[in-house]
Design an enzyme around this catalytic site. Structure first.
Site, PDB file in Angstrom:
ATOM      1  CD  GLU A 187      -3.203  -0.940   2.228  1.00  0.00           C
ATOM      2  OE1 GLU A 187      -2.937  -1.867   3.100  1.00  0.00           O
ATOM      3  OE2 GLU A 187      -3.982  -1.064   2.286  1.00  0.00           O
ATOM      4  CD  GLU A 240      -3.735  -6.363   3.279  1.00  0.00           C
ATOM      5  OE1 GLU A 240      -3.764  -7.043   2.519  1.00  0.00           O
ATOM      6  OE2 GLU A 240      -3.038  -5.643   3.443  1.00  0.00           O
TER       7      GLU A 240
END
Ligand code: NAI
Length: 724
Positions: free
Chosen positions: A120, A142
């Protein structure tokens, strides 16, 4: 401005600022409180000194680029501190956004793994160069922890590659890509062979892009492939929830659903609002029980298991160089392949040279497939195959420092094959048996060195299944246990350690699940709904089809042997309601499972399952016999969880982490539960809630659901189920 704590600011004379991610207190960089403060200070300084900055490079001084969210913190987030977690995430994102929109080129020089939060950060950069480091992985996994990437991961991947690609390639499966495959799939822009090349490429981008912006910050930007507002996209949208359902088979995995919603809703609003939407969906997940279960299992327990909490201390590792695999059938062939893949020389022995060659041909088949998919090269294939020597001659086993036996499941045969080779292999060779049920202590009686003898239970198909169950016999020495543990790690599998008993942990507990499904057939319940209950509970294999795979005769044989053993020891055999169903299927209808061409299912000429046997309805179904669907699912889950507790009572299991990992990775206990013990600890109402439900099931469906004393004691002491 003072230097921040987890990010070093290194500016050269040309105005390029290298931001070195280097948390002084941890072995990996994470999005903790210190990072939040550091990145805010960096954003302040970058804005203040903007005129002297030509460009920014993010890189890291650790082996991994950045590890992501701090899971130690995340597992503790409940409704009471959700707002604080939300605020921390928002603050980090705001700082990254300020750097992203500074108007200067920002490059991620990804020197090692960039998963989750690490990727990210890279997504907030205008250009991504990944070092092709061995084992380095890039992606947003995730979802595999029951979460979604809320550091801008959903918002930016959707804008980078379009909703469909973002969902299918990155978000919904959580795929971890090698740097090369990350390049092929558009996750990074360039790959570099060396750290120097990586930094040179980062600089080259800065030199050629003095003013850089993200595509989504340029006026007139449109999301690739459109948004649900465009007719072309809207036409395909209904397929997503259907695919999602297929992917999770209706089991309770909330993360994919939230990811889909965050992506679709976020695509229709401005960037900042999309970040907020993503964060709200994340908060819902992180405060829920399923993410906690999955973080516990796939992060903490897995780490405990692989790091060797169960390996005896003080014994130096001695990597295996040459292994003898006895029996080149289904299991032996897979074990040979897995060992060779780890660079171990393999002598694969069977009764005839032809049978041994057939075992090696299995590796050839797997490698041909890998080659056709671009997953290996001809050179690597040839090198791997050269490591496997098929033979029928025991003399070829000279010098082997480990033996893994995988001949037929027969004690006297196993004794015979060990006797044949024990004076030929190295005098201190580790001796392992891949038996799936026979007690190790008894098998050890047939070898000259029982202290070096141990169970190494692989799962089928060996090349895919990540778990190996190590079984300590009564006379197994610590040295053998340490060496067996190291061998399993050497071939990159996950070892759990259990004490000897019939069926060990995994074979015994999966038997409970299967018996429960079969018992429901005997109660007259519609077979298709039994299968559906297993799928919706989250089991990867349906229960009656699993029974067919294992054959109906095998559990009968094991049952009869166990019954005899129990009665000989003066005990009473409790029996199981499934016994009568299996007996009828075999004796009355001659249906023994898939290998016999007929079982609970029918099979075509090619051996493929066609449909459930209609005779089940005719001979077993009782109109009106349906029970609540929730009971069907919980009978399956409880039967296994309760038997896992009995394994602790009997000393077969000693580690909760091993129980959780073994149940998920070995026998398909649903991942959302976090494993058989985490399921109990995380059950609504905790241990008392679980006990109350078990008693309810016992009252309705039979004594086998009566909670074991160990569980009752722990509940009375107000404890969770733990190792102590
Ligand atoms: P299999 O029947 O496919 O292979 C057994 C092989 O052993 C055959 O190739 C046979 O020719 C060979 N063999 C028999 N006597 C031999 C001798 N004297 N010397 C050398 N080779 C000999 O059986 P499979 O499924 O591979 O199972 C092997 C062992 O692994 C059994 O103990 C089984 O219980 C265990 N196991 C099986 C699992 C499964 O899913 N099939 C899972 C875990 C363990």
């Amino acid at each position: 401005m003072s230097e921040s704590t987890t990010i070093r600011w290194e500016q050269d004379e040309t105005g390029v600022v290298t931001l070195v991610l280097d948390d002084p207190d941890q072995s990996a960089n994470t999005m903790n409180q210190a990072f939040k403060d550091s990145i805010a200070a960096i954003a302040d300084r970058a804005e203040a000194e903007k005129d002297s900055i030509r460009g920014i490079v993010f890189t890291s001084a650790k082996k991994t680029f950045f590890a992501g969210g701090d899971l130690k913190d995340m597992i503790k987030v409940g409704p009471e501190n959700a707002q604080q977690a939300f605020d921390t995430g928002t603050a980090i994102k705001r700082s990254l956004r300020r750097i992203e929109t500074l108007g200067k080129p920002v490059v991620a020089a990804i020197n090692g793994a960039a998963l989750g939060g690490g990727y990210e950060i890279a997504l907030a950069c205008h250009h991504r160069v990944a070092l092709d480091a061995p084992g380095s992985k890039i992606g947003l996994p995730e979802v595999t922890l029951g979460l979604l990437p809320a550091g801008g991961g959903v918002t930016r991947t959707v804008r980078l590659m379009g909703i469909a690609d973002a969902l299918l390639k990155v978000l919904l499966q959580g795929t971890q890509y090698s740097p090369q495959r990350a390049l092929d799939n558009g996750l990074v822009h360039e790959v570099a062979a060396t750290p120097e090349e990586m930094l040179a490429k980062a600089r080259a981008f800065i030199d050629t892009n003095p003013e850089s912006h993200q595509p989504w910050d340029v006026k007139g930007y449109k999301i690739p492939g459109g948004t649900p507002a465009s007719p072309r996209f809207a036409a395909n949208l209904p397929a997503f929830p259907a695919n999602l359902k297929k992917q999770t088979a209706g089991a309770p995995y909330p993360a994919p659903r939230n990811i889909l919603a965050a992506a679709v809703e976020g695509s229709q609003v401005d960037f900042e609002t999309a970040l907020t939407i993503e964060a709200r969906y994340f908060t819902e997940l992180v405060t829920g029980q399923i993410a906690k279960n999955m973080i516990q299992a796939f992060f903490f327990d897995l780490q405990a298991v692989n790091s060797g909490a169960n390996r005896p201390q003080g014994i130096d590792p001695r990597p295996v160089r040459k292994v003898a695999v006895l029996g080149a059938g289904m299991m032996g062939a897979g074990i040979a392949y897995s060992c060779a893949r780890a660079g171990i020389e393999v002598v694969l022995k069977d009764m005839t040279a032809e049978a041994a060659a057939r075992g090696k041909a299995y590796s050839e088949k797997l490698l041909a497939k890998a080659l056709s998919r671009g997953r290996t090269t001809e050179a690597k294939r040839d090198a791997l195959l050269a490591l496997i020597t098929p033979t029928a001659d025991p003399a070829d086993l000279a010098g082997c420092d480990a033996v893994i036996e995988a001949v037929f499941e027969d004690t006297s045969l196993k004794h015979k094959v060990f006797q044949e080779i024990q004076d030929i292999v190295a005098p201190d060779a580790l001796l392992c048996s891949n038996t799936s049920t026979l007690p190790i202590t008894g098998l050890a009686e047939g070898v000259a060195r029982p202290v070096d003898f141990i169970g190494l239970h692989f799962f089928s198909p060996v090349d895919k299944m990540p778990l190996v169950e190590i079984i300590k016999g009564e006379r197994t020495g610590d040295e053998a246990l340490a060496r067996a543990f190291d061998l399993v790690r050497q071939i990159k599998k996950t070892p759990i350690v259990v004490n000897d008993s019939r069926g060990f942990f995994t074979s015994r507990v999966i038997g409970q699940f299967i018996n429960e499904g079969v018992a429901m057939v005997g109660e007259g319940i519609e077979p298709a709904s039994i299968e559906q209950a297993a799928a919706q509970a989250g089991y990867p294999a349906k229960v009656l089809s699993l029974m067919d795979e294992l054959t109906l005769t095998l559990p009968r044989k094991i049952r009869n042997e166990t019954k005899r053993a129990v009665e000989e020891a003066g005990g009473t055999w409790p029996g199981h309601p499934s016994d009568a169903v299996i007996d009828r299927m075999v004796d009355e209808f001659g249906r023994t499972g898939r290998s016999g061409g007929a079982g609970f299912y029918e099979y075509g000429e090619d051996g493929k399952r066609t449909r459930l046997w209609p005779g089940l309805r005719e001979h077993f179904a009782k109109p009106g016999a349906e029970i609540p669907f929730a009971d069907m699912k919980e009978r399956m889950l409880f039967s296994e969880a309760l038997d896992t507790v009995r394994c602790f009572e009997e000393g077969v299991l000693t580690s909760v982490a091993d129980a959780n990992i073994g149940s998920i990775m070995g026998i398909g206990f649903p991942a959302w539960t976090g494993g058989a013990i985490q399921y109990i600890n995380g059950y609504e109402g905790g241990l008392p809630g679980f006990l109350a439900r078990a008693r309810e099931l016992a009252a309705t469906y039979g004594e086998r659901f009566t909670p074991p004393a160990l569980l009752v004691e722990k509940a009375e002491r107000g404890e969770k189920f733990s190792d102590a």
